[in-house]
Design a protein around this motif. Structure first.
Motif, mmCIF file in Angstrom:
data_model
loop_
_atom_site.group_PDB
_atom_site.id
_atom_site.type_symbol
_atom_site.label_atom_id
_atom_site.label_comp_id
_atom_site.label_asym_id
_atom_site.label_seq_id
_atom_site.Cartn_x
_atom_site.Cartn_y
_atom_site.Cartn_z
ATOM 1 N N THR A 200 0.851 -1.190 0.000
ATOM 2 C CA THR A 200 0.000 0.000 0.000
ATOM 3 C C THR A 200 0.885 1.238 0.000
ATOM 4 O O THR A 200 1.655 1.458 0.936
ATOM 5 C CB THR A 200 -0.914 -0.023 1.240
ATOM 6 N N LEU A 201 0.770 2.050 -1.047
ATOM 7 C CA LEU A 201 1.727 3.123 -1.301
ATOM 8 C C LEU A 201 1.981 4.011 -0.102
ATOM 9 O O LEU A 201 3.126 4.322 0.240
ATOM 10 C CB LEU A 201 1.238 3.987 -2.474
ATOM 11 N N ASP A 202 0.919 4.439 0.580
ATOM 12 C CA ASP A 202 1.103 5.427 1.648
ATOM 13 C C ASP A 202 1.363 4.794 3.006
ATOM 14 O O ASP A 202 1.289 5.468 4.027
ATOM 15 C CB ASP A 202 -0.076 6.388 1.713
ATOM 16 N N HIS A 203 1.679 3.482 3.026
ATOM 17 C CA HIS A 203 2.120 2.829 4.258
ATOM 18 C C HIS A 203 3.502 2.196 4.097
ATOM 19 O O HIS A 203 3.988 1.542 5.010
ATOM 20 C CB HIS A 203 1.097 1.769 4.699
ATOM 21 N N LEU A 204 4.121 2.400 2.946
ATOM 22 C CA LEU A 204 5.464 1.886 2.702
ATOM 23 C C LEU A 204 6.501 2.904 3.170
ATOM 24 O O LEU A 204 6.301 4.107 3.014
ATOM 25 C CB LEU A 204 5.665 1.592 1.218
ATOM 26 N N PRO A 205 7.630 2.446 3.717
ATOM 27 C CA PRO A 205 8.648 3.375 4.225
ATOM 28 C C PRO A 205 9.390 4.077 3.093
ATOM 29 O O PRO A 205 9.413 3.580 1.956
ATOM 30 C CB PRO A 205 9.583 2.454 5.020
ATOM 31 N N PRO A 206 10.012 5.205 3.364
ATOM 32 C CA PRO A 206 10.676 5.975 2.305
ATOM 33 C C PRO A 206 11.751 5.195 1.567
ATOM 34 O O PRO A 206 11.923 5.372 0.350
ATOM 35 C CB PRO A 206 11.280 7.172 3.057
ATOM 36 N N ALA A 224 10.185 -1.833 8.169
ATOM 37 C CA ALA A 224 9.086 -1.393 7.302
ATOM 38 C C ALA A 224 7.760 -1.503 8.045
ATOM 39 O O ALA A 224 6.880 -0.644 7.921
ATOM 40 C CB ALA A 224 9.056 -2.225 6.021
ATOM 41 N N ASP A 225 7.605 -2.574 8.832
ATOM 42 C CA ASP A 225 6.398 -2.717 9.647
ATOM 43 C C ASP A 225 6.342 -1.659 10.742
ATOM 44 O O ASP A 225 5.255 -1.202 11.119
ATOM 45 C CB ASP A 225 6.361 -4.101 10.293
ATOM 46 N N ILE A 226 7.509 -1.278 11.272
ATOM 47 C CA ILE A 226 7.537 -0.240 12.311
ATOM 48 C C ILE A 226 7.054 1.080 11.724
ATOM 49 O O ILE A 226 6.258 1.803 12.346
ATOM 50 C CB ILE A 226 8.957 -0.089 12.900
ATOM 51 N N TRP A 227 7.517 1.418 10.525
ATOM 52 C CA TRP A 227 7.032 2.620 9.841
ATOM 53 C C TRP A 227 5.518 2.543 9.666
ATOM 54 O O TRP A 227 4.785 3.487 9.985
ATOM 55 C CB TRP A 227 7.712 2.773 8.480
ATOM 56 N N ALA A 228 5.041 1.404 9.152
ATOM 57 C CA ALA A 228 3.605 1.256 8.906
ATOM 58 C C ALA A 228 2.806 1.342 10.207
ATOM 59 O O ALA A 228 1.692 1.878 10.224
ATOM 60 C CB ALA A 228 3.337 -0.068 8.196
ATOM 61 N N PHE A 229 3.379 0.835 11.309
ATOM 62 C CA PHE A 229 2.691 0.949 12.592
ATOM 63 C C PHE A 229 2.589 2.412 13.003
ATOM 64 O O PHE A 229 1.567 2.836 13.567
ATOM 65 C CB PHE A 229 3.420 0.152 13.678
ATOM 66 N N GLY A 230 3.622 3.203 12.743
ATOM 67 C CA GLY A 230 3.558 4.627 13.048
ATOM 68 C C GLY A 230 2.441 5.319 12.292
ATOM 69 O O GLY A 230 1.704 6.147 12.849
ATOM 70 N N VAL A 231 2.306 4.984 10.998
ATOM 71 C CA VAL A 231 1.227 5.559 10.195
ATOM 72 C C VAL A 231 -0.131 5.121 10.752
ATOM 73 O O VAL A 231 -1.045 5.930 10.946
ATOM 74 C CB VAL A 231 1.363 5.139 8.718
#
Length: 324
Positions: A200-206, A224-231
């Motif tokens: 999902t584009l807006d849940h993927l890390p930079p 990457a999951d940590i980034w998505a958890f932040g979102v």
């Protein structure tokens, strides 16, 4: 194939009728459609046990797409068979659809799973999902505790979810919180793994956007999951607001990349208090090396400690003390 392409293919596929039987399970109405399949309400013919059946058709896919799809299904089935945690959705059975009169669905794979009442996405989209504008969804802390607990178990077992988002967090009638949709879940080989260039584009890390995709797919790490958890946490705590601005998923992903390059600040919701703001901003560290310090297990411990200090039912201590 992109996620949107897959969804268009799924929506174009005929639906199985109410009362249709898949092995020992009788289907009811459609709960929803995802990137690769359609989920139906279901009950066991023998004793009426409630379940959900995810039907994954292959007939309309091109050969290359079918191979990719087969890998995703095999990965989901394998992980679901190994998963054993109260915050990971269970797959009770794997069946084959027998529907010779419906060629598009005949031979489709059907996964029989725990039935949820709603996804976090459905809660966010409900007009009654939060209090004042920008407020948290009901039981926001309980939801986030469940998500991070399930995520910590996955990472501890050597797996990355790969597609953590509100649609893939399910809520049960008895207060259950489940991570679901393990089609992109992949097993770590040391510090990283490879997965198809999906998500999902807006849940993927930079960093996802700056790497090359090799023959084995794109590199993915637990960070990457940590980034998505932040979102996800930001959305749950602010009634659905994404931490990066934009009217489309692509625009939001571009805003996240600008933040990672240092050309745009991180502007989190004004309703977040200091403790939750720190948790979210740590998850959204712009590079994965910084996120290495914030493992799912570490985040789970921080959230438990925060709940202990405030009382488990309390989300906010009062007015925001500072902003970051």
């Amino acid at each position: 194939m992109t996620s949107s392409d897959a969804e268009e293919d799924v929506l174009a596929t005929p639906r199985l009728p109410t009362g249709f039987r898949v092995d020992g399970w009788e289907l009811g109405g459609v709960i929803g459609s995802g990137g690769w399949g359609t989920v139906y309400e279901a009950r066991a013919v023998a004793d009426g046990t409630a379940a959900a059946v995810k039907v994954l058709p292959t007939g309309a896919l091109a050969p290359g797409q079918r191979a990719e799809f087969g890998e995703l299904v095999a990965r989901e089935v394998r992980f679901s068979a190994e998963a054993d945690h109260p915050h990971l959705i269970r797959t009770r059975a794997v069946c084959t659809v027998d529907a010779p009169d419906m060629p598009e669905l005949d031979g489709a794979i059907a996964l029989v799973m725990d039935r949820a009442e709603a996804s976090v996405r459905q809660v966010l989209d409900s007009p009654k999902s939060s209090g004042p504008a920008g407020g948290p969804i009901p039981d926001a802390v309980r939801v986030l505790r469940g998500v991070v607990s399930g995520l910590a178990h996955m990472h501890g077992a050597g797996w990355v979810h790969g597609d953590l988002k509100p649609d893939n967090v399910l809520l049960g009638a008895g207060g259950e919180v489940w991570l679901a949709d393990f089609g992109l879940a992949t097993e770590l080989d040391g510090t990283h793994a490879h997965m198809p260039p999906l998500g999902t584009l807006d849940h993927l890390p930079p960093e996802w956007w700056s790497q090359r995709t090799g023959a084995r797919g794109a590199v993915v790490r637990p960070t990457a999951d940590i980034w998505a958890f932040g979102v996800l946490a930001h959305q749950v705590l602010t009634g659905g607001r994404h931490p990066f601005p934009g009217s489309t998923a692509r625009a939001r992903s571009l805003a996240a990349q600008a933040y990672a390059r240092g050309t745009a600040p991180l502007r989190l919701g004004a309703g977040l208090d200091e403790d939750w703001r720190l948790i979210v901003s740590d998850c959204l560290a712009p590079d994965h090396r910084t996120r290495l310090r914030h493992t799912a297990a570490h985040l789970a411990a921080r959230i438990e400690e925060l709940c202990g200090r405030r009382g488990r039912g309390r989300l906010l201590p009062g007015r925001t003390r500072s902003r970051r």
